[in-house]
Write an enzyme that holds these catalytic residues in place. Structure first.
Site, short mmCIF file in Angstrom:
data_model
loop_
_atom_site.label_atom_id
_atom_site.label_comp_id
_atom_site.label_asym_id
_atom_site.label_seq_id
_atom_site.Cartn_x
_atom_site.Cartn_y
_atom_site.Cartn_z
N HIS A 1 -15.46 13.52 -23.04
CA HIS A 1 -14.44 12.94 -22.62
C HIS A 1 -13.30 13.59 -23.39
CE1 HIS A 1 -10.83 9.77 -23.92
NE2 HIS A 1 -11.65 9.19 -23.16
N HIS B 1 -0.99 6.86 -20.80
CA HIS B 1 -2.65 7.57 -21.40
C HIS B 1 -2.38 8.56 -22.94
CE1 HIS B 1 -6.24 9.62 -20.55
NE2 HIS B 1 -6.78 8.38 -20.61
N LYS C 1 -2.64 9.69 -26.12
CA LYS C 1 -2.28 9.72 -27.75
C LYS C 1 -1.37 10.38 -28.48
CE LYS C 1 -6.19 8.62 -25.04
NZ LYS C 1 -6.56 9.11 -23.48
N ASP D 1 6.30 10.99 -40.32
CA ASP D 1 7.32 11.23 -42.01
C ASP D 1 8.19 12.43 -41.07
OD1 ASP D 1 6.53 9.22 -43.44
OD2 ASP D 1 5.79 10.40 -45.00
#
Length: 415
Positions: free
Chosen positions: A294, A114, A116, A121
């Site tokens: 959310h 779940h 994110k 770089d």
């Protein structure tokens, strides 16, 4: 090495996909040698194809692009969508995929990836709750999600990068094996001119099962004046629920911003079972009603804040793989606090005695069941069928492609 607080980080709060996607796509366009990306949901819509194009362009100019996407949340991507990525040179792995069963039903619901996370770089990282889909844009309409990501530049990016690499086959797994020592991991006092101190934390099903929850509980125990928690799916464990109530009872102004316009109606029903317990102790509850909430963020007093992927519900706190950053910085705290106060002031309705569920035998019975569920859920998780999480490397279409490989570091027994 043990993950720890790192000073001298530069942070930018990004609200919704409208702020996040342009910044991310620009960073991908400027990437020189490496991109690591993990996500739960990637849809084949205008946002998904824009990310697709940016990653293919990066791979085409020689940047090493490695993706780890969840086999449940991103299962609907078409063969053509995937083929174009792999043919461009993108390294793509599915986390714990499973075939559809019983006429199309997906049964691999639990212990999902779940997180994110993006690292570019070794200099810039993004951590938050925003997936890659059009419903994170305000133009999507009333069902557009309200969410947050933080852009990070500074020393803590190396922790995030090594963590992401450790989940790829053939890389060191020290981050999975490290058992956190909370006493050794705390910020030092900082002046207003010092850049942010940041700690990267995660939840897995091995050694870090309660790490994020413990940071919330620790924060609530230390709070002196004010706590604001905005969380999409609110049905926390009993210990966290008790910590929220205890903070309010000793005089801390505790405000919860929860869903009033939920994308999943059951979410609102579950949270409301807890309202009497919290409001009776002085907790202020606000239902955000402009669109589905959310976000997974919080602030405490004048310095502490968190942004990440972890909801405060049984899936995030006991099953899923999650990642948050804990931030100690007055400026960032103020920025996020003002954003949350705006949500409360302009688009939320406070839950008071008139809005509480009726005190009858039916609601009392449901509340009792909910409390016992929260108290015993962590032990109940152990009854679920255990499985060994793995990754499937998608094979490019051209003949000289490597063979499909499986396997990954997260193979510790589940509990």
């Amino acid at each position: 090495m043990k993950p720890a607080w790192h000073p001298d980080n530069q942070l930018t709060l990004l609200t919704n996909g409208d702020e996040y996607y342009p910044v991310l796509f620009d960073a991908i366009a400027r990437a020189a040698h490496s991109i690591l990306l993990e996500t739960f949901i990637w849809y084949e819509d205008n946002v998904g194809w824009a990310l697709h194009a940016a990653l293919c362009d990066a791979a085409g100019r020689g940047v090493q692009v490695e993706l780890l996407i969840d086999g449940y949340g991103s299962a609907a991507l078409s063969d053509d969508f995937i083929r174009r990525l792999t043919d461009a040179g993108v390294i793509l792995r599915y986390y714990d995929p499973a075939p559809r069963r019983f006429g199309g039903l997906r049964t691999n619901l639990f212990r999902r990836l779940h997180r994110k996370i993006v690292v570019i770089d070794e200099k810039t990282a993004y951590v938050g709750g925003i997936n890659y889909s059009a419903d994170h844009l305000l133009s999507f309409g009333q069902e557009a999600k309200q969410d947050y990501t933080v852009e990070i530049r500074g020393p803590v990016v190396d922790d995030i990068r090594r963590f992401a690499l450790s989940w790829l086959p053939g890389n060191p797994t020290l981050f999975h094996r490290w058992k956190p020592g909370f006493r050794r991991s705390r910020p030092t006092p900082a002046s207003l001119d010092t850049m942010a101190q940041v700690l990267f934390v995660w939840r897995d099903n091995a050694y870090h099962r309660t790490t994020i929850e413990r940071h919330y509980i620790k924060m609530l125990a230390k709070a002196r004046h004010e706590v604001i928690i905005a969380n999409a799916y609110f049905f926390p464990g009993y210990r966290l629920l008790h910590a929220i109530r205890k903070a309010a009872r000793r005089g801390v102004k505790v405000q919860l911003v929860l869903q009033g316009h939920p994308d999943i109606p059951l979410v609102k029903t579950g949270a409301r079972l807890l309202y009497h317990y919290l409001v009776s102790s002085g907790v202020e509850i606000y239902e955000y009603g402009r669109r589905p909430l959310h976000g997974k963020v919080a602030v405490m007093d004048d310095n502490w804040a968190t942004v990440g992927s972890s909801n405060l519900d049984p899936l995030s706190l006991s099953l899923n793989l999650e990642a948050n950053v804990i931030i100690w910085d007055q400026r960032f705290n103020h920025t996020l606090k003002q954003a949350l106060r705006t949500l409360i002031r302009e688009d939320s309705q406070r839950v008071d005695a008139a809005h509480l569920p009726a005190r009858n035998w039916w609601n009392l019975g449901r509340s009792i069941i909910a409390f016992h569920f929260l108290r015993h859920f962590p032990a109940m998780v152990g009854w679920l069928p255990a499985h060994i999480s793995h990754q499937d490397l998608v094979k490019p279409a051209h003949p000289e492609a490597d063979e499909v490989t499986t396997g990954g570091p997260n193979t510790a027994p589940r509990g």
